[in-house]
Each structure stands twice: as C-alpha cells, then as structure tokens.
Design an enzyme around this catalytic site. Structure first.
Site, PDB file in Angstrom:
ATOM      1  N   GLY A   1       0.833  -1.202   0.000  1.00 34.00           N
ATOM      2  CA  GLY A   1       0.000   0.000   0.000  1.00 34.00           C
ATOM      3  C   GLY A   1       0.864   1.248   0.000  1.00 34.00           C
ATOM      4  O   GLY A   1       1.798   1.385  -0.785  1.00 34.00           O
ATOM      5  N   GLY A   2       0.538   2.156   0.930  1.00 35.92           N
ATOM      6  CA  GLY A   2       1.248   3.437   0.992  1.00 35.92           C
ATOM      7  C   GLY A   2       2.735   3.288   1.170  1.00 35.92           C
ATOM      8  O   GLY A   2       3.504   4.141   0.721  1.00 35.92           O
TER       9      GLY A   2
ATOM     10  N   GLY B   1      22.866   4.219 -33.525  1.00 38.90           N
ATOM     11  CA  GLY B   1      22.397   5.192 -32.536  1.00 38.90           C
ATOM     12  C   GLY B   1      23.010   4.929 -31.178  1.00 38.90           C
ATOM     13  O   GLY B   1      23.223   5.860 -30.378  1.00 38.90           O
ATOM     14  N   ALA B   2      23.294   3.654 -30.905  1.00 40.84           N
ATOM     15  CA  ALA B   2      23.851   3.312 -29.598  1.00 40.84           C
ATOM     16  C   ALA B   2      25.240   3.921 -29.414  1.00 40.84           C
ATOM     17  O   ALA B   2      25.648   4.240 -28.294  1.00 40.84           O
ATOM     18  CB  ALA B   2      23.893   1.800 -29.422  1.00 40.84           C
TER      19      ALA B   2
END
Ligand code: HXC
Length: 510
Positions: free
Chosen positions: A169-170, A404-405
């Site tokens: 949860g939180g 691109g790498a």
C-alpha cells in the site's frame, strides 16, 4: 533528582521494548531483526542518537486511546557510518505492524527535513503493514507528507530504502521515490495490493513471493536494485554503499586512501577481446581490473544484465561505471538496459560523481516486443541522461559502437569530455554483414563479391581510425593502460565547469 532520572530511564526502557517481548520473539522467529537491532547494525557502534522516542499517536478511535506505545512504530534518529553522518528511520513491526499513523509520519518527515538541512543521506528501513487503518485519512495525509519530502530530498541528499519485511500500500511509494531500493530474500515483499485483492480483482492466484518477493523485483520488474540473503548482509552492504556516496549535492564524492597506484597496468586486458567479433567476453573483468583494489558495488546485477552499472573508485574517489555487457544479449540496448542506465547516470549527475562508460554495443534491440513496449521513449531516457549530465564523462570504446547506440553511450557528441577507443574498436553505423546486405543487395548470392565487399567494409569502417581522424575519439589507447588513462583524465577534469541553459527542469521522456 534521582527519582526523575530513574523515571526517565524507565520510560526509555519501555520505548525500547516497542510492542513487547512476545512480538519481538515473533519477529526473531520469522528470521527478522527488530527495528532497533537493525539500526545498531547499520550504524557505527554507539553512534546512534535517537529522536522522538516518546512520540505517541493521537487517535481515539477503535479503542486506540488505550493503546499508546512510545515511539509509535518507527525508530528515528541519526548516527554515523564509518564516521560519516546519516539519518535513519526504521519501521518497528512490533508496534501496530509498523503501520503509519500521522504521528509516525511527522517523525519521518522530521528526519528527512533535518537530513536535507545538513546534507546527509537518509536510509529508510521498511517492515510494515501500510496505512494505520484506525487513523483513516490522517494516515493518508501522513504518507503524502513523506512523499512530498522524498521529492524535495531527491537530488539533494541520497535516499536509500531497505525492505526487510512486508511493504504494501502506501509504504511502497516512499521507497519508489528514493534513489535505491534493496530487499532481503524470502522475508520481504513489496506490492501495491496484496494477493487477496489481486484474487478479487483479477482472479489471479499469487503468493506474496510470486507477487512481490525479492526474486520478482530484483530480476523481473527492476523495482529494486539488489537482493540480499538476510538482514545482516543487507545492512553490511548498505554501509559499503554509503562509503561511495557524498552526503549531498553540495559535496564532492568521498575520498578513501588507496595503495593501488594509477600506474598499475594490466597486460591481461590486451587479450580480453576475442578474435571472433561475435564471441562475448566479461566486461565486469575490465571494470574490476580498472577500479581501486577491484572494489566494485554493482547496482541491479540481476536486472537488465546487458548493461552494468555501479560504483568504484579511482585514486580513492568515487566513480560511476556504466558498461555494456557482451555476455548478456550481446550487450544490446533494450528497454530494461536503457531505463537502468538512465537512472544511474542521472543519480551520478545529481551527486557530482564522474561517469566512466565502457562501450561494446551492437545497437538497440529490434523487434515488436521492444517497439510495443516503447523502446523509442525508453532508449531516449538514456540519451537524455547522458546529454544533460555535466559531471566529468570519460568513455572507452572497447569493441562495437554501432549506430544510434554509439551516439547514446556518452559519445563526444553528447559532451563526452575524454573519449578513447581500444585498437579493437569498430565504430560504424552497423556491423559488416548487415551493412553489406543492405548496400550490396544486388550481389547477394554471389559469395565471392559479398566476401570482397565485407572485407572492404571491415577495412574501412570496422576500426577506430575513421572516428579518430575526425576527432570524435581523442586517442586510441593500449588496453593495458586503461586504468592510468582514465585516472589521468579524471584528474584533469577535477576543475570541470559546465552548466545547462536555465530552465525550471527538463522534460525527460518518462
Ligand atoms: C493497523 C496493523 C496494520 C495496519 C498490521 N497491523 N497491519 N494495524 N493498521 N495496516 C497489526 C495487526 O493488527 C497485528 O496487531 C500486528 O500489526 C501484526 O500483524 P499480523 O497481521 O499479525 O502480522 P502478519 O501475519 O505477519 O501479517 C502482516 C501483514 C498483515 C501482511 C502486513 O498485517 C496485513 O495484511 N496488514 C494490513 C495491510 C493493509 O491492507 N494495509 C493497508 C494498505 S492500504 P497485534 O496487536 O495482533 O500484534 C494503504 C493505503 C495508503 O496503505 C495509500 C497511500 C498512498
């Protein structure tokens, strides 16, 4: 006078007992230490200064007024790790399952605020059942107050979360906002909603472990940065990690004396790269042979293994290492590797830690799985992180730097300060086979012609000299001299001054 002193000691003793002897025993039976035992192991002996030991919750609902336990489920304070200041909060599962009351949140916020003021890391130890159900919206308010401080602390002081029990949860969102999360195997788990809710909503049958155990988060989701065998190992490793980190963004990384001279050369590196370009080798060997005394703290070793991230030291000072790992998926950049690398680069940049990048990357991972998963945006995270980073950046291309790498991996074009290549480097748009099949498609089937084209492509492109001729590579270095060349570069870059144009903040492709 004696009476009041004894009364204080009695109150302290009561607070130290948390939820009482029986619950402490239950904690031990589960293989877990108590909140206070954990703090004692984490910090230097007798260095812990506790604060807010007498804080109690202020709830009157559901009979809570009759159950007030001093400290209210979290132990907070500060101490030292190898003499350096850190702030700590440690959830006490023996008190209302460590659940968060408003009073408890005020204690944690106090720690976060103090750490930011003086410039010291915050370590949170989690072992709790989420929101204090009896406090309703007050507990939710308390969580939000902590989250806000997590965000304010981000990039100002290092924040580390160690999950040592339930975390649901939180409780999961505060760790998620911190820099690093670690878990203990078998005794800890993390999820937004537990197995019962999962069953109701999705009809899936899952256990705590298969939903949110260390095996899930350290290897599959990448939510956590490492998993340890038990509480003691986890805390010992946190001490080791803290040694690498500055107290805040106002400090330089810590220095540690070393006998490992920068002149140490390693001749075995001259034969690290195999003859066959498709054969893998272990990039970790290069990192370990480069750093002082082989001491390397790896982040997320079990997730996104095609990129290695972690801390080492050169000349005693912390350096962040990022390296493609040819042993896993040939070192390709995929979604997981891009996310992992980007986050690490940004951490280093926040905290003035120079980045050394070892490159052997065949490109980005092709395929529908990656494209549907948003590889474009995730890959752009790593590109963005390297481009915006203003810390010293030293890059060494050991073998492939394709497409691109090549640009992404701390290239000269993204303000790499010193960019070296080994003589084995191949800097090109793609590998010879792929390139020849595209630009000489008409010759496919004619083995002789294809072999000649491949040879010509390899001669012209599969080397570092074309990039070096253009100044994209500053020098081609001997593999055995890598440590010395990096150390000298980092020395030179100590006075580096570089800033980005003024902006409120950039908009990294999240
Ligand atoms: C109050 C709690 C509590 C809670 C546990 N306790 N969780 N008290 N609020 N949330 C108490 C129990 O009553 C018990 O008290 C003691 O802690 C130990 O709990 P056990 O259940 O006996 O322990 P165990 O069997 O080990 O199970 C641990 C557990 C379970 C799995 C964490 O307690 C549990 O499911 N708790 C509730 C979890 C939950 O749903 N929390 C709310 C999440 S919602 P005694 O007196 O018997 O020792 C949330 C929203 C916040 O957090 C969102 C913010 C953004």
């Amino acid at each position: 006078m004696q009476d009041v002193i004894e009364a204080l000691e009695a109150r302290r003793e009561k607070a130290r007992m948390g939820g009482g002897k029986a619950r402490i025993e239950r904690q031990h039976e589960k293989g877990k230490l108590t909140a206070r035992e954990r703090v004692a192991l984490l910090l230097d002996e007798d260095s812990f200064e506790e604060t807010d030991m007498f804080v109690e919750h202020r709830s009157h609902d559901f009979g809570m007024e009759k159950q007030r336990i001093p400290g209210d489920g979290v132990v907070t304070g500060h101490g030292t790790i190898n003499g350096r200041l850190v702030y700590v909060f440690s959830k006490d599962f023996t008190v209302f399952g460590g659940s968060l009351s408003l009073a408890q949140s005020e204690k944690i916020v106090k720690i976060q605020t103090a750490a930011m003021k003086v410039g010291a890391p915050v370590i949170g130890i989690f072992d709790a059942g989420g929101a204090r159900i009896q406090e309703g919206v007050d507990s939710l308010a308390g969580y939000a107050d902590i989250f806000l401080q997590n965000v304010m602390c981000s990039g100002v002081v290092p924040q580390i979360s160690v999950i040592m029990g339930p975390c649901a949860g939180g409780d999961v969102y505060s760790p998620a906002l911190t820099d690093f999360i670690f878990m203990v195997k078998d005794t800890s788990y993390m999820y937004v909603t537990g197995p019962d809710v999962v069953k109701t909503v999705t009809n899936e049958e899952v256990t705590h472990e298969t939903l949110g155990g260390a095996s899930v988060h350290a290897a599959k989701s990448g939510v956590v940065d490492g998993a340890f065998e038990n509480d003691i190992e986890a805390l010992t490793q946190m001490r080791r990690l803290i040694d690498f980190l500055p107290g805040s963004n106002r400090e330089e990384p810590p220095m540690r004396p070393t006998y490992d001279t920068i002149e140490r050369q390693d001749d075995s590196l001259d034969s690290l790269i195999p003859e066959n370009p498709n054969q893998p080798y272990d990039m970790k060997e290069l990192i370990e042979k480069t750093v002082d005394e082989g001491d390397f703290f790896e982040i997320s070793p079990a997730f996104g293994g095609n990129i290695i991230c972690g801390f080492g030291r050169i000349e005693g000072s912390t350096v962040g290492f990022v390296a493609n790992q040819p042993m896993t998926l040939a070192g390709v950049l995929d979604i997981d590797a891009s996310r992992k690398g980007a986050r690490f680069v940004r951490f280093c940049d926040c905290f003035n830690i120079p980045i050394v990048t070892f490159v052997d990357v065949p490109g980005f991972m092709p395929g529908t799985k990656q494209e549907y998963g948003g590889l474009i945006k995730h890959g752009a995270k790593l590109l963005f992180a390297y481009a915006e980073a203003t810390v010293p950046k030293v890059t060494i291309i050991t073998r492939k730097a394709y497409g691109g790498a090549y640009d992404v991996m701390s290239s000269k074009h993204l303000r790499g300060d010193v960019n070296y290549a080994w003589p084995t480097a191949e800097i090109a748009v793609m590998g010879a086979k792929g390139a020849v099949e595209i630009i000489f498609r008409k010759d496919i089937g004619d083995d002789e012609k294809i072999a000649a084209h491949t040879q010509s492509y390899e001669d012209n492109f599969a080397n570092p000299y074309v990039a070096a001729k253009r100044g994209y590579i500053d020098d081609i270095i001997m593999p055995h001299s890598t440590r010395r060349r990096i150390a000298k570069s980092l020395r030179t870059l100590r006075g580096k001054e570089l800033s980005n144009p003024w902006k409120k903040h950039g908009n990294i492709p999240l």
